[in-house]
Design an enzyme around this catalytic site. Structure first.
Site, PDB file in Angstrom:
ATOM      1  CG  LEU A  33      -1.822  -1.237   1.333  1.00 25.52           C
ATOM      2  CD1 LEU A  33      -2.653  -1.173   2.611  1.00 25.52           C
ATOM      3  CD2 LEU A  33      -2.718  -1.389   0.111  1.00 25.52           C
ATOM      4  CG  HIS A  34       0.875   3.481  -3.375  1.00 28.45           C
ATOM      5  ND1 HIS A  34      -0.234   4.236  -3.643  1.00 28.45           N
ATOM      6  CD2 HIS A  34       0.911   2.512  -4.330  1.00 28.45           C
ATOM      7  CE1 HIS A  34      -0.834   3.768  -4.715  1.00 28.45           C
ATOM      8  NE2 HIS A  34      -0.166   2.710  -5.157  1.00 28.45           N
ATOM      9  CG  ASP A  35       1.229   8.486   0.826  1.00 27.24           C
ATOM     10  OD1 ASP A  35       1.229   7.620   1.734  1.00 27.24           O
ATOM     11  OD2 ASP A  35       1.994   9.460   0.821  1.00 27.24           O
ATOM     12  CG  HIS A  37      -3.213   1.299  -2.182  1.00 21.45           C
ATOM     13  ND1 HIS A  37      -1.879   1.114  -2.456  1.00 21.45           N
ATOM     14  CD2 HIS A  37      -3.881   0.580  -3.107  1.00 21.45           C
ATOM     15  CE1 HIS A  37      -1.748   0.309  -3.490  1.00 21.45           C
ATOM     16  NE2 HIS A  37      -2.949  -0.019  -3.918  1.00 21.45           N
ATOM     17  N   GLY A 148      -9.381   3.480  -7.783  1.00 18.26           N
ATOM     18  CA  GLY A 148      -8.618   4.656  -8.190  1.00 18.26           C
ATOM     19  C   GLY A 148      -8.698   4.877  -9.700  1.00 18.26           C
ATOM     20  CE  LYS A 150      -0.519   4.283 -11.897  1.00 17.47           C
ATOM     21  NZ  LYS A 150      -0.807   2.841 -12.084  1.00 17.47           N
ATOM     22  CG  ASP A 151      -5.164   0.826 -12.141  1.00 18.21           C
ATOM     23  OD1 ASP A 151      -4.239   0.638 -12.938  1.00 18.21           O
ATOM     24  OD2 ASP A 151      -5.013   0.785 -10.906  1.00 18.21           O
ATOM     25  NE  ARG A 188       2.800  -4.216 -12.314  1.00 19.82           N
ATOM     26  CZ  ARG A 188       1.490  -4.504 -12.306  1.00 19.82           C
ATOM     27  NH1 ARG A 188       0.603  -3.522 -12.322  1.00 19.82           N
ATOM     28  NH2 ARG A 188       1.069  -5.755 -12.300  1.00 19.82           N
TER      29      ARG A 188
END
Ligand code: PAF
Length: 279
Positions: A33-35, A37, A148, A150-151, A188
């Site tokens: 998990l990153h910011d 998420h 999100g 982004k996808d 990634r």
């Protein structure tokens, strides 16, 4: 935060949540998990009473030779972030719990959504995504779920799936979260070498330039796309596509007044990055 690694345990816990009349909001993830998420988790909290996250690296959405084996699995660190983000339940099943026998029944999204853009370069990817999300939806039975942007193509496929199957789930999009230099956050990104990481924001800047050109009235879409791909190639990238599309169905625009989006996918070294910008 309660952790569940079986379907039965999660179902039992959520049954009492539902009995109390609470609204369940679900954020499915593959972990690491990153910011981006965490922003979805916080957004989820604003949309309901009980936030459920899942972590499952879904083999079905990876093609042979893709990064399923090396996809980062960081459960302990992820749990700390979810606790800090005030998530109520985490469903993190082992593979045999979600796919006890090979999953023979699948959700097949229509080719006009699933075989273009990402689907053209990752055949079967959206079948894997739709199948696991449908299964997770049946397990969690959320009132709402967040994905999100982004996808973006995934968001389109899943919101259409929910509509066409009449699932009583509100699909809520989350804005892309970017690093200070513009790079869209992604699990990634961790594959990039320091040198590649410095180069990586070029994908965002390239999309920004295309979006700006379209906004200022340049409708030579094919020309803008091939120029942008040439720019990336000149800096050592291997672009798969830069595409100006209608936001509604990701097909090429037919008029000049419809909401558009520019999407890109390109490989930097061995890492494949994707990004998009609404125009
Ligand atoms: O976006 C992701 O992380 C995955 O595609 C999803 C939606 C969790 C399904 O595996």
């Amino acid at each position: 935060m309660q952790m569940h690694d079986t379907i039965e345990s999660l179902r039992r816990a959520l049954q009492s949540v539902r009995q109390c009349g609470q609204r369940i909001v679900f954020v499915p993830t593959m972990g690491n998990l990153h910011d981006g998420h965490i922003a979805l988790m916080r957004q989820a909290r604003a949309h309901g009473d009980c936030v459920v996250a899942s972590i499952f690296v879904n083999r079905l959405q990876f093609r042979p030779g893709e990064d399923f084996d090396k996809y980062p699995r960081t459960l302990a660190a992820d749990c700390e972030k979810l606790v800090a983000a005030n998530v109520d339940h985490l469903f993190a099943p082992p593979e045999h719990e979600l796919y006890p026998t090979p999953q023979r029944y699948v959700v097949e999204p229509p080719p006009e959504h699933a075989d273009i853009l990402e689907g053209a370069f990752r055949p079967g990817h959206f079948r894997g995504v739709a199948t696991v999300v449908m299964k997770l939806f049946h397990i969690v039975e959320p009132h709402a779920a967040l994905f999100g942007k982004k996808d973006y193509q995934q968001y389109l496929v899943l919101s259409t799936m929910v509509r066409e199957f009449a699932l009583p789930i509100e699909i809520i999009p989350g804005e892309t979260v970017r690093a200070q230099d513009g790079l869209a956050l992604s699990s990634r990104n961790g594959y990039l070498s320091p040198e590649e990481r410095r180069e990586a924001p070029r994908l965002y800047r390239t999309l920004l330039a295309v979006a700006e050109a379209v906004r200022t009235g340049d409708h030579r879409y094919a020309h803008l796309e091939s120029e942008a791909m040439a720019q990336l190639s000149a800096h050592g990238w291997q672009p798969d596509y830069i595409a100006i599309r209608r936001r509604s169905d990701l097909h090429p625009p037919s008029k000049t007044d419809e909401p558009l989006i520019v999407l890109g996918a390109a490989r930097l070294g061995t890492t494949r990055l994707i990004d998009n910008l609404e125009i």
